[in-house]
Motif scaffolding. Structure first.
Motif, PDB file in Angstrom:
ATOM      1  N   PHE A 120       0.834  -1.208   0.000  1.00  0.00           N
ATOM      2  CA  PHE A 120       0.000   0.000   0.000  1.00  0.00           C
ATOM      3  C   PHE A 120       0.866   1.255   0.000  1.00  0.00           C
ATOM      4  O   PHE A 120       0.494   2.281  -0.581  1.00  0.00           O
ATOM      5  N   PHE A 121       2.025   1.175   0.649  1.00  0.00           N
ATOM      6  CA  PHE A 121       2.898   2.346   0.816  1.00  0.00           C
ATOM      7  C   PHE A 121       4.043   2.395  -0.194  1.00  0.00           C
ATOM      8  O   PHE A 121       4.807   3.357  -0.186  1.00  0.00           O
ATOM      9  N   GLU A 122       4.156   1.381  -1.038  1.00  0.00           N
ATOM     10  CA  GLU A 122       5.290   1.317  -1.961  1.00  0.00           C
ATOM     11  C   GLU A 122       5.274   2.495  -2.937  1.00  0.00           C
ATOM     12  O   GLU A 122       4.237   2.830  -3.526  1.00  0.00           O
ATOM     13  N   ASN A 123       6.439   3.116  -3.084  1.00  0.00           N
ATOM     14  CA  ASN A 123       6.643   4.217  -4.038  1.00  0.00           C
ATOM     15  C   ASN A 123       5.724   5.411  -3.768  1.00  0.00           C
ATOM     16  O   ASN A 123       5.388   6.162  -4.685  1.00  0.00           O
ATOM     17  N   ARG A 124       5.321   5.565  -2.514  1.00  0.00           N
ATOM     18  CA  ARG A 124       4.474   6.692  -2.139  1.00  0.00           C
ATOM     19  C   ARG A 124       4.966   7.270  -0.825  1.00  0.00           C
ATOM     20  O   ARG A 124       5.534   6.553   0.019  1.00  0.00           O
ATOM     21  N   LYS A 125       4.736   8.545  -0.616  1.00  0.00           N
ATOM     22  CA  LYS A 125       5.045   9.170   0.655  1.00  0.00           C
ATOM     23  C   LYS A 125       3.947   8.850   1.665  1.00  0.00           C
ATOM     24  O   LYS A 125       2.774   8.756   1.313  1.00  0.00           O
ATOM     25  N   ASP A 126       4.354   8.689   2.915  1.00  0.00           N
ATOM     26  CA  ASP A 126       3.373   8.418   3.960  1.00  0.00           C
ATOM     27  C   ASP A 126       2.262   9.458   3.969  1.00  0.00           C
ATOM     28  O   ASP A 126       1.083   9.126   4.116  1.00  0.00           O
ATOM     29  N   ILE A 127       2.631  10.716   3.799  1.00  0.00           N
ATOM     30  CA  ILE A 127       1.650  11.796   3.885  1.00  0.00           C
ATOM     31  C   ILE A 127       0.563  11.655   2.823  1.00  0.00           C
ATOM     32  O   ILE A 127      -0.617  11.939   3.071  1.00  0.00           O
ATOM     33  N   ASP A 128       0.932  11.172   1.643  1.00  0.00           N
ATOM     34  CA  ASP A 128      -0.058  10.970   0.580  1.00  0.00           C
ATOM     35  C   ASP A 128      -0.970   9.795   0.904  1.00  0.00           C
ATOM     36  O   ASP A 128      -2.179   9.832   0.618  1.00  0.00           O
ATOM     37  N   PRO A 161       5.338   2.704   7.040  1.00  0.00           N
ATOM     38  CA  PRO A 161       6.749   2.333   7.197  1.00  0.00           C
ATOM     39  C   PRO A 161       7.427   3.028   8.369  1.00  0.00           C
ATOM     40  O   PRO A 161       8.230   2.415   9.081  1.00  0.00           O
ATOM     41  N   GLN A 162       7.093   4.303   8.588  1.00  0.00           N
ATOM     42  CA  GLN A 162       7.669   5.054   9.710  1.00  0.00           C
ATOM     43  C   GLN A 162       6.685   5.161  10.881  1.00  0.00           C
ATOM     44  O   GLN A 162       6.861   6.008  11.764  1.00  0.00           O
ATOM     45  N   LYS A 163       5.662   4.302  10.873  1.00  0.00           N
ATOM     46  CA  LYS A 163       4.637   4.333  11.916  1.00  0.00           C
ATOM     47  C   LYS A 163       4.070   5.757  12.064  1.00  0.00           C
ATOM     48  O   LYS A 163       3.651   6.355  11.100  1.00  0.00           O
ATOM     49  N   ASP A 164       4.111   6.309  13.294  1.00  0.00           N
ATOM     50  CA  ASP A 164       3.522   7.627  13.512  1.00  0.00           C
ATOM     51  C   ASP A 164       4.540   8.764  13.425  1.00  0.00           C
ATOM     52  O   ASP A 164       4.232   9.908  13.766  1.00  0.00           O
ATOM     53  N   LYS A 165       5.725   8.458  12.939  1.00  0.00           N
ATOM     54  CA  LYS A 165       6.767   9.492  12.845  1.00  0.00           C
ATOM     55  C   LYS A 165       6.345  10.632  11.921  1.00  0.00           C
ATOM     56  O   LYS A 165       6.661  11.805  12.180  1.00  0.00           O
ATOM     57  N   ASN A 166       5.634  10.310  10.854  1.00  0.00           N
ATOM     58  CA  ASN A 166       5.236  11.314   9.865  1.00  0.00           C
ATOM     59  C   ASN A 166       3.761  11.684   9.977  1.00  0.00           C
ATOM     60  O   ASN A 166       3.151  12.121   9.001  1.00  0.00           O
ATOM     61  N   PHE A 167       3.182  11.511  11.169  1.00  0.00           N
ATOM     62  CA  PHE A 167       1.753  11.772  11.330  1.00  0.00           C
ATOM     63  C   PHE A 167       1.496  12.652  12.544  1.00  0.00           C
ATOM     64  O   PHE A 167       2.084  12.459  13.610  1.00  0.00           O
ATOM     65  N   TYR A 169      -2.116  15.225  14.082  1.00  0.00           N
ATOM     66  CA  TYR A 169      -3.426  15.796  13.773  1.00  0.00           C
ATOM     67  C   TYR A 169      -3.324  17.101  12.989  1.00  0.00           C
ATOM     68  O   TYR A 169      -4.040  17.280  12.001  1.00  0.00           O
ATOM     69  N   PRO A 170      -2.425  18.047  13.365  1.00  0.00           N
ATOM     70  CA  PRO A 170      -2.379  19.315  12.623  1.00  0.00           C
ATOM     71  C   PRO A 170      -2.084  19.152  11.135  1.00  0.00           C
ATOM     72  O   PRO A 170      -2.519  19.985  10.329  1.00  0.00           O
ATOM     73  N   MET A 171      -1.381  18.086  10.754  1.00  0.00           N
ATOM     74  CA  MET A 171      -1.052  17.878   9.346  1.00  0.00           C
ATOM     75  C   MET A 171      -2.295  17.631   8.503  1.00  0.00           C
ATOM     76  O   MET A 171      -2.315  17.914   7.307  1.00  0.00           O
ATOM     77  N   PHE A 172      -3.338  17.103   9.123  1.00  0.00           N
ATOM     78  CA  PHE A 172      -4.550  16.720   8.385  1.00  0.00           C
ATOM     79  C   PHE A 172      -5.799  17.283   9.062  1.00  0.00           C
ATOM     80  O   PHE A 172      -6.874  16.705   8.956  1.00  0.00           O
TER      81      PHE A 172
END
Length: 266
Positions: A120-128, A161-167, A169-172
């Motif tokens: 699901f996450f291959e070749n994509r950024k976590d944020i996307d 892949p980075q779990k909650d490192k790139n997550f 609430y303010p981001m979304f």
């Protein structure tokens, strides 16, 4: 001890836990009630699991255990349904065909892919990926509302892949606020799912989202371990109680016959 409202047993394709073992564990922990919420996901797109439960067999098995344990604990019969927009009518018929006490609506599949699997996450950024996930919840809420709470609202973070490192609430916040406002307008709740602690450093959803739900006027919140084995049942419930209090709740919710009961946290 808080009541566990999200528990899986052998009736879920991804659990081998006997129903009696899960109930006995709840009794050992001092719970007065337990809600079994086994999986039902139509058209699961992977061969690894078949998440379509036999609802009549499941329901009558739960009735048997409810009767067997009635002097020790109240067994509440729930279900967790996986929502996708094109399944809305089938899901509605499924839920209405059985007198469940409690229905969790969850997002497990996003555009025919499960973020449980790394591709699901291959070749994509976590944020996307996170953005797609929250947008899919809004798509679901436009067409299906036959549930009581939305399950593990940021479920996808467990498997990134980075779990909650790139997550955060303010981001979304715009998407998440829209989801929360929609749920509140529909009279629906969310859950504090302590299964998140098995993968990340917080429950699902993150406490910031729980706090925002309360700030927006949300009142219905259940607590569930998402346990698939007895060892995890009721896990991290002391942390959950503290989080709910910090977020402004003085109670949590348990359902019976699809009606919420508000139980003081103290």
């Amino acid at each position: 001890m808080l009541i566990d409202s999200h528990v899986h047993t052998i009736h879920s394709a991804d659990s081998d836990a006997p129903v009696a073992t899960m109930i006995q564990r709840a009794i050992e922990l001092g719970m007065k009630k337990i809600c079994i919420t086994d999986h039902h996901d139509f058209d699961y797109p992977y061969d690894s699991f078949d998440f379509c439960m036999d609802a009549p067999a499941y329901y009558f098995d739960m009735l048997k255990w409810r009767e067997y344990f009635k002097e020790q604990i109240q067994v509440i019969i729930g279900v967790e349904v996986g929502i996708e927009p094109y399944l809305s009518q089938r899901l509605d018929s499924f839920v209405n065909a059985t007198p469940f006490d409690f229905v969790i609506g969850s997002s497990h599949i996003i555009h025919r892919m499960d973020p449980y699997y790394p591709e699901f996450f291959e070749n994509r950024k976590d944020i996307d990926c996170f953005k797609d996930y929250f947008e899919s919840i809004l798509e679901n809420l436009k067409v299906f509302t036959n549930f009581d709470v939305y399950g593990h609202l940021d479920y996808i973070v467990r498997y990134a892949p980075q779990k909650d490192k790139n997550f955060s609430y303010p981001m979304f916040f715009d998407l998440i606020d829209e989801i929360l406002k929609k749920l509140i307008s529909l009279g629906k709740g969310i859950e504090c799912n302590t299964g998140g602690y098995l993968k990340i450093s917080s429950p699902n959803p993150h406490p910031d989202i729980i706090k925002r739900y309360r700030e927006l006027g949300g009142e219905i919140i259940t607590v569930g371990s998402d346990a698939h084995c007895s060892e995890n049942l009721g896990g991290h419930f002391s942390q959950a109680a503290a989080i709910l209090k910090e977020c402004g709740f003085r109670y949590y919710t348990v359902f019976q016959q699809r009606i919420p009961e508000f139980i003081p946290l103290d």
